[in-house]
Design a protein around this motif. Structure first.
Motif, PDB file in Angstrom:
ATOM      1  N   PRO A  57       3.634   2.748  20.205  1.00 11.72           N
ATOM      2  CA  PRO A  57       3.109   3.507  21.350  1.00 11.72           C
ATOM      3  C   PRO A  57       3.135   2.720  22.654  1.00 11.72           C
ATOM      4  O   PRO A  57       3.094   3.312  23.733  1.00 11.72           O
ATOM      5  N   GLU A  58       3.247   1.386  22.562  1.00 10.58           N
ATOM      6  CA  GLU A  58       3.289   0.556  23.765  1.00 10.58           C
ATOM      7  C   GLU A  58       4.525   0.816  24.625  1.00 10.58           C
ATOM      8  O   GLU A  58       4.583   0.405  25.786  1.00 10.58           O
ATOM      9  N   LEU A  59       5.485   1.512  24.063  1.00 13.08           N
ATOM     10  CA  LEU A  59       6.735   1.781  24.787  1.00 13.08           C
ATOM     11  C   LEU A  59       6.634   2.966  25.754  1.00 13.08           C
ATOM     12  O   LEU A  59       7.590   3.255  26.461  1.00 13.08           O
ATOM     13  N   ALA A  60       5.503   3.637  25.786  1.00 19.11           N
ATOM     14  CA  ALA A  60       5.385   4.899  26.522  1.00 19.11           C
ATOM     15  C   ALA A  60       5.845   4.788  27.975  1.00 19.11           C
ATOM     16  O   ALA A  60       6.533   5.685  28.490  1.00 19.11           O
ATOM     17  N   GLU A  61       5.494   3.698  28.654  1.00 13.14           N
ATOM     18  CA  GLU A  61       5.818   3.585  30.072  1.00 13.14           C
ATOM     19  C   GLU A  61       7.302   3.313  30.316  1.00 13.14           C
ATOM     20  O   GLU A  61       7.778   3.441  31.448  1.00 13.14           O
ATOM     21  N   ARG A  62       8.044   2.920  29.265  1.00 10.03           N
ATOM     22  CA  ARG A  62       9.463   2.582  29.429  1.00 10.03           C
ATOM     23  C   ARG A  62      10.408   3.715  29.025  1.00 10.03           C
ATOM     24  O   ARG A  62      11.619   3.577  29.134  1.00 10.03           O
ATOM     25  N   LEU A  63       9.867   4.805  28.519  1.00 11.18           N
ATOM     26  CA  LEU A  63      10.715   5.896  28.035  1.00 11.18           C
ATOM     27  C   LEU A  63      10.934   6.940  29.123  1.00 11.18           C
ATOM     28  O   LEU A  63      10.103   7.089  30.022  1.00 11.18           O
ATOM     29  N   PRO A  64      12.040   7.685  29.045  1.00 13.31           N
ATOM     30  CA  PRO A  64      13.084   7.596  28.017  1.00 13.31           C
ATOM     31  C   PRO A  64      13.977   6.380  28.241  1.00 13.31           C
ATOM     32  O   PRO A  64      14.204   5.955  29.373  1.00 13.31           O
ATOM     33  N   MET A  65      14.467   5.824  27.143  1.00 17.38           N
ATOM     34  CA  MET A  65      15.358   4.679  27.193  1.00 17.38           C
ATOM     35  C   MET A  65      16.692   5.090  26.584  1.00 17.38           C
ATOM     36  O   MET A  65      16.744   5.624  25.475  1.00 17.38           O
ATOM     37  N   GLY A  66      17.741   4.865  27.322  1.00 16.08           N
ATOM     38  CA  GLY A  66      19.059   5.248  26.852  1.00 16.08           C
ATOM     39  C   GLY A  66      20.065   5.016  27.966  1.00 16.08           C
ATOM     40  O   GLY A  66      19.768   4.332  28.938  1.00 16.08           O
ATOM     41  N   GLU A  67      21.218   5.580  27.812  1.00 14.74           N
ATOM     42  CA  GLU A  67      22.276   5.347  28.790  1.00 14.74           C
ATOM     43  C   GLU A  67      22.546   6.566  29.650  1.00 14.74           C
ATOM     44  O   GLU A  67      22.777   7.657  29.139  1.00 14.74           O
ATOM     45  N   THR A  68      22.471   6.357  30.945  1.00 11.72           N
ATOM     46  CA  THR A  68      22.898   7.353  31.915  1.00 11.72           C
ATOM     47  C   THR A  68      24.307   6.985  32.340  1.00 11.72           C
ATOM     48  O   THR A  68      24.545   5.867  32.799  1.00 11.72           O
ATOM     49  N   THR A  69      25.218   7.905  32.171  1.00  7.00           N
ATOM     50  CA  THR A  69      26.630   7.596  32.392  1.00  7.00           C
ATOM     51  C   THR A  69      27.220   8.485  33.475  1.00  7.00           C
ATOM     52  O   THR A  69      26.851   9.650  33.611  1.00  7.00           O
ATOM     53  N   GLY A  70      28.109   7.915  34.236  1.00 10.96           N
ATOM     54  CA  GLY A  70      28.792   8.670  35.271  1.00 10.96           C
ATOM     55  C   GLY A  70      29.925   7.852  35.836  1.00 10.96           C
ATOM     56  O   GLY A  70      30.476   6.986  35.165  1.00 10.96           O
ATOM     57  N   ILE A  71      30.274   8.132  37.074  1.00 11.65           N
ATOM     58  CA  ILE A  71      31.344   7.366  37.704  1.00 11.65           C
ATOM     59  C   ILE A  71      30.799   6.647  38.929  1.00 11.65           C
ATOM     60  O   ILE A  71      29.777   7.038  39.504  1.00 11.65           O
ATOM     61  N   ALA A  72      31.487   5.567  39.292  1.00 10.86           N
ATOM     62  CA  ALA A  72      31.091   4.775  40.447  1.00 10.86           C
ATOM     63  C   ALA A  72      32.333   4.358  41.214  1.00 10.86           C
ATOM     64  O   ALA A  72      33.390   4.120  40.623  1.00 10.86           O
ATOM     65  N   VAL A  73      32.179   4.270  42.529  1.00 10.27           N
ATOM     66  CA  VAL A  73      33.266   3.775  43.382  1.00 10.27           C
ATOM     67  C   VAL A  73      32.677   2.733  44.323  1.00 10.27           C
ATOM     68  O   VAL A  73      31.529   2.869  44.779  1.00 10.27           O
ATOM     69  N   PRO A  74      33.415   1.662  44.589  1.00 13.98           N
ATOM     70  CA  PRO A  74      32.906   0.653  45.525  1.00 13.98           C
ATOM     71  C   PRO A  74      32.631   1.268  46.895  1.00 13.98           C
ATOM     72  O   PRO A  74      33.384   2.123  47.362  1.00 13.98           O
ATOM     73  N   LYS A  75      31.563   0.853  47.515  1.00 17.11           N
ATOM     74  CA  LYS A  75      31.250   1.360  48.842  1.00 17.11           C
ATOM     75  C   LYS A  75      32.340   0.957  49.826  1.00 17.11           C
ATOM     76  O   LYS A  75      32.982  -0.072  49.677  1.00 17.11           O
TER      77      LYS A  75
END
Length: 342
Positions: free
Chosen positions: A250-268
């Protein structure tokens, strides 16, 4: 006579400037057509993982919108930094874009892979999938509690296979162990699919990779899902229930959801017309029937954040990721060095 020569010189300079301006526009300035050829999308991981799956789905959908081919190139190595640096060092003309997970990308500077940070990119966030603690079907661990108890009894001996330092699987287990006061033995592979294969083969005791990478195996029964890293249980299409990790830690509550957000990136620093074209193509892609069907079939949640909304999200994520790695001792470089606050 001298005034006449001066006037001729001025006119000549103006004409040259006008010709140069037209040439600039035709050869890559803001008014040049984009895209006028294929675009290269670099995935800095091996095929089959969550980043690769999302990248290919976006390449197909955005390519249709842009009226060109987006060719996917897998360039794994060094926690995703090899492929990321390839894109970052390329010419800023919109023809080299990166598909990556935000956990991995934000972790790279404190792990010593790059000197640049997440602040050097513009983002388009497409999907989310949580971490899952998973084992092979004949594993002695029947529940997450069984696994956690064994980790507590044998500190640093129970093996977890992940897609590499800084990968989504790696970040998930580090956050868990920090909250629960546990230790484990990290076994790295070049991408999530290889880590999962290792767990299936019994090379490692478990894997903390991502739901979409293993969902089919949970449905078929080849793997057992012990807990997911969201606040709620997840029920798969065949009725398999994956409990929330909060049932056990239950100590993990403040860190959830935990996982991978995926998308695309381009250099500024890309030309304005490139960014406008990518804005439009991404917006159309994440609303397309094909992309939405892909997400539903594979079990991805659609995030659909354009670059304006994505900036704040990635800033917050970078703080969580980098400081977790530093506090755990995995990263030896302080996030403060890169201006990343807690």
């Amino acid at each position: 006579m001298k005034n006449k020569k001066s006037m001729i010189a001025v006119v000549a300079i103006v004409v040259v400037a006008l010709i140069a301006g037209v040439a600039y526009q035709q050869l890559g300035g803001k008014a040049s057509k984009y895209p006028s050829r294929d675009i290269n999308m670099v995935v800095p991981w091996n095929p089959g993982g969550s980043t690769d799956l999302t990248g290919r789905a976006l390449a197909d959908a955005m390519g249709k919108s842009l009226g060109t081919n987006i060719v996917v190139t897998n360039t794994p190595g060094s926690g995703g930094s090899v492929g990321s640096l390839t894109v970052q060092k390329a010419e800023k003309d919109g023809y080299n874009i990166l598909a990556n997970g935000m956990l991995a990308l934000t972790a790279m500077p404190v792990l010593g892979y790059t000197e640049s940070t997440h602040k050097d990119w513009d983002y388009y966030l497409a999907t989310f999938t949580p971490n899952v603690l998973a084992v092979r079907k004949d594993s002695p661990y029947q529940t997450a509690q069984d696994l956690l108890d064994d980790m507590a009894a044998r500190p640093g001996e129970v093996t977890d296979g992940t897609g590499g330092m800084g990968s989504g699987g790696h970040l998930g287990i580090e956050v868990l162990c920090a909250a629960a006061g546990l230790e484990y033995k990290h076994v790295t592979y070049e991408g999530g699919s290889k880590a999962i294969t290792a767990a299936l083969a019994g090379e490692v005791d478990f894997t903390s990779q991502l739901l979409v990478e293993m969902q089919d195996m949970f449905v078929s029964g080849d793997m057992r899902a012990l807990a997911n890293f969201t606040a709620e249980e997840i029920v798969l299409e065949n009725g398999v229930v994956i409990p929330s990790i909060l049932d056990f830690v239950p100590e993990l509550a403040e860190r959830l959801p935990m996982g991978e957000t995926t998308g695309i990136a381009v250099p500024k620093g890309q030309p304005d017309n490139v960014m406008e074209a990518l804005d439009k193509a991404f917006d159309e892609a994440v609303k397309s029937e094909d992309f939405l069907a892909f997400c539903e079939t594979k079990g991805f949640l659609v995030t659909a954040m354009g670059r304006k909304d994505a900036e704040g999200y990635v800033d917050k994520l970078a703080s969580t990721v980098t400081w977790t790695l530093y506090d755990c001792g995995v990263a030896t470089i302080s996030p403060e060095q890169f201006g990343i606050s807690r």
